[in-house]
Design an enzyme around this catalytic site. Structure first.
Site, short mmCIF file in Angstrom:
data_model
loop_
_atom_site.label_atom_id
_atom_site.label_comp_id
_atom_site.label_asym_id
_atom_site.label_seq_id
_atom_site.Cartn_x
_atom_site.Cartn_y
_atom_site.Cartn_z
N GLU A 104 0.83 -1.20 0.00
CA GLU A 104 0.00 0.00 0.00
C GLU A 104 0.87 1.26 0.00
OE1 GLU A 104 -3.16 -2.22 3.05
OE2 GLU A 104 -2.14 -0.36 3.65
N CYS A 128 3.31 8.33 1.78
CA CYS A 128 3.74 7.27 2.68
C CYS A 128 3.96 6.01 1.85
CB CYS A 128 2.68 7.04 3.76
SG CYS A 128 3.09 5.76 4.95
N CYS A 135 5.51 -7.47 7.15
CA CYS A 135 6.53 -6.98 8.09
C CYS A 135 6.85 -8.10 9.07
CB CYS A 135 6.01 -5.75 8.84
SG CYS A 135 7.22 -5.03 9.98
N CYS A 139 4.63 -6.48 15.71
CA CYS A 139 3.94 -5.62 16.69
C CYS A 139 2.46 -6.00 16.72
CB CYS A 139 4.12 -4.15 16.32
SG CYS A 139 5.85 -3.62 16.30
N CYS A 142 -0.51 -3.84 15.07
CA CYS A 142 -0.31 -3.41 13.68
C CYS A 142 -0.80 -4.49 12.72
CB CYS A 142 1.17 -3.12 13.43
SG CYS A 142 1.59 -2.77 11.72
N CYS A 357 -1.84 1.20 8.30
CA CYS A 357 -0.99 0.42 7.43
C CYS A 357 -1.37 -1.05 7.45
CB CYS A 357 0.46 0.58 7.89
SG CYS A 357 1.62 -0.31 6.90
#
Length: 365
Positions: A104, A128, A135, A139, A142, A357
């Site tokens: 994205e 962004c 990832c 976390c 997220c 995100c």
């Protein structure tokens, strides 16, 4: 999700013009049997005009266009879905990569005349960008982190996001705060930064590279000779809580991260941004604001080297985490300001379009 440092081995994206450093381009062109001056033409079209389709380049003989397109400008990003908010001044695009991976990017314009929701001030545009598909930093609050790491993006795949946005509006700022941990894909990210500065003409001061705290890469970034802004995602002022919210803290604890960030400031003179997602009743208590101030100003560092961005959490569907109360947000900022630390609540854009995100990519899967 476990921490994941090494990206899975997947088929590499096709080599693209944006993968080539300036000193590699003339040789690449002549190796293809073309005169060297074509390299500057390619630069002018791709970087100068944000024209990604050589079949439309009228300064190139029609007989060459197809071969140039396939050899140097293979398609890297295919738009899957686009959503807009804030009177069209926030645009979130979901891209599909050559291997089906999804990433994205979000374009945010500010100070657009006649568009009240874009805010006031001079007209500026921030993009962004994503640096990884998924990832590996795990976390828990997220959406991207909970999807795991699929692979690193190439330099050209990162640059392609910027070029696509440049075709819409003149960009003033780039933030590496999209999908992925930029410092875990350091080589490609720095290659993209160099293209942005050297070829697209963006100011290095307008480029922000974020990290959850990969200390060796923070130290390396300080040696690059570029006045980039470093953003460090802390999200907690103590190791016990941060071990849970930001698992990389078990490798690089807070004291090391903050010292590396301060060293970056000492080396570059660039004030460091501290990102802090405010999560209701988890890390948003007033006493944690005091603890954060103690952490940042400790060891004689003072308060002038950082700017704290408390960010209202954009909750992901089904998550137990949610945004702080407005009063708690205000008190958190007040406590930091009282200690001389610059702090402002981050403007949140695109909440109604899965702005956090990884949300859009997660839905598409």
């Amino acid at each position: 999700m476990p921490l994941q440092f090494d990206a899975p081995r997947r088929g590499k994206p096709p080599r693209h013009w944006a993968d080539l450093a300036p000193d590699e381009r003339r040789a690449a062109v002549t190796d293809a049997g073309l005169p060297a001056f074509r390299a500057s033409q390619f630069d002018k079209q791709y970087y100068g005009h944000a024209n990604t389709d050589p079949t439309t380049w009228t300064d190139l003989p029609a007989s060459l266009r197809g071969d140039v397109a396939s050899r140097f400008f293979p398609p890297l990003l295919t738009p899957v879905r686009e959503q807009t908010a804030d009177e069209g001044t926030t645009v979130k695009t979901l891209w599909r990569l050559h291997d089906g991976a999804l990433v994205e990017s979000v374009l945010m314009e500010y100070g657009v005349p006649g568009k009240r929701s874009s805010g006031s001030g001079r007209h500026r545009a921030t993009l962004c960008v994503s640096s990884q598909a998924g990832c590996g930093m795990a976390c828990p609050f997220c959406a991207t982190g909970q999807g795991g790491l699929q692979r690193n993006l190439s330099t050209a795949e990162i640059v392609a996001q910027v070029v696509a946005a440049s075709a819409r509006v003149r960009l003033t700022n780039i933030v590496f705060m999209g999908m992925g941990e930029p410092m875990a894909n350091y080589r490609a990210v720095m290659g993209a930064v160099r293209r942005m500065v050297d070829d697209l003409g963006l100011s290095a001061r307008g480029i922000t590279v974020s990290t959850v705290g990969l200390v060796p890469r923070i130290e390396q970034l300080a040696t690059e000779g570029l006045p980039l802004t470093l953003a460090v995602s802390l999200h907690a002022p103590d190791d016990e809580l941060r071990d849970t919210l930001v698992p990389i803290n078990t490798r690089f604890p807070l004291a090391e991260v903050v010292e590396a960030a301060h060293a970056y400031f000492r080396t570059t003179g660039r004030r460091v941004s501290i990102e802090y997602a405010l999560i209701r009743d988890v890390n948003d208590q007033a006493w944690r604001a005091d603890a954060l101030a103690d952490l940042l100003t400790g060891a004689g560092r003072g308060a002038h080297w950082v700017h704290v961005n408390p960010i209202p959490l954009n909750p992901t569907p089904g998550s137990k985490w949610t945004a702080s109360r407005r009063g708690d947000e205000a008190e958190f900022v007040r406590r930091l300001n009282a200690r001389g630390i610059a702090a402002t609540i981050r403007d949140t854009r695109g909440r109604e379009i899965d702005g956090a995100c990884g949300q859009l990519a997660a839905k598409e899967r």
